[in-house]
Design an enzyme around this catalytic site. Structure first.
Site, PDB file in Angstrom:
ATOM      1  N   CYS A   1      69.967  52.778  38.957  1.00 45.90           N
ATOM      2  CA  CYS A   1      69.118  52.310  40.039  1.00 45.90           C
ATOM      3  C   CYS A   1      67.656  52.320  39.577  1.00 45.90           C
ATOM      4  O   CYS A   1      67.225  53.302  38.968  1.00 45.90           O
ATOM      5  CB  CYS A   1      69.302  53.235  41.241  1.00 45.90           C
ATOM      6  SG  CYS A   1      68.399  52.749  42.715  1.00 45.90           S
ATOM      7  N   PRO A   2      66.940  51.253  39.815  1.00 42.55           N
ATOM      8  CA  PRO A   2      67.244  50.089  40.641  1.00 42.55           C
ATOM      9  C   PRO A   2      67.757  48.876  39.868  1.00 42.55           C
ATOM     10  O   PRO A   2      67.877  47.796  40.434  1.00 42.55           O
ATOM     11  CB  PRO A   2      65.892  49.767  41.270  1.00 42.55           C
ATOM     12  CG  PRO A   2      64.920  50.059  40.166  1.00 42.55           C
ATOM     13  CD  PRO A   2      65.503  51.279  39.453  1.00 42.55           C
TER      14      PRO A   2
END
Length: 81
Positions: free
Chosen positions: A19-20
């Site tokens: 993430c992201p």
């Protein structure tokens, strides 16, 4: 039973990304797709279990199927028109 994941229009391998990055790659890929086309996302980041469905809801794309019981996670989304 038909395997919904067997014939997507596009495939995105997000294995090893955290993430992201996976959701950013999904956004970029979907942007270049035609309405109605499908994208198979293969990922192993636990954050995708919340980020991919959230992305679909926010962008009004259809989450056709998801498989998150084991790794790798698989998601099939259809671009809205």
């Amino acid at each position: 039973m038909t395997d919904l994941f067997s014939s997507p229009d596009h495939t995105l391998d997000a294995l090893g990304l955290r993430c992201p990055e996976p959701v950013m790659m999904v956004r970029k890929t979907v942007r270049n797709m035609q309405p109605g086309e499908t994208l198979l996302i293969i990922a192993d980041d636990p954050a995708t279990t919340r980020d991919i469905p959230g992305f679909c809801t926010f962008m009004e794309h259809e989450l056709v199927a998801k498989e998150t019981d084991g790794l790798p996670y698989r998601y099939l989304i259809r671009k809205s028109g």
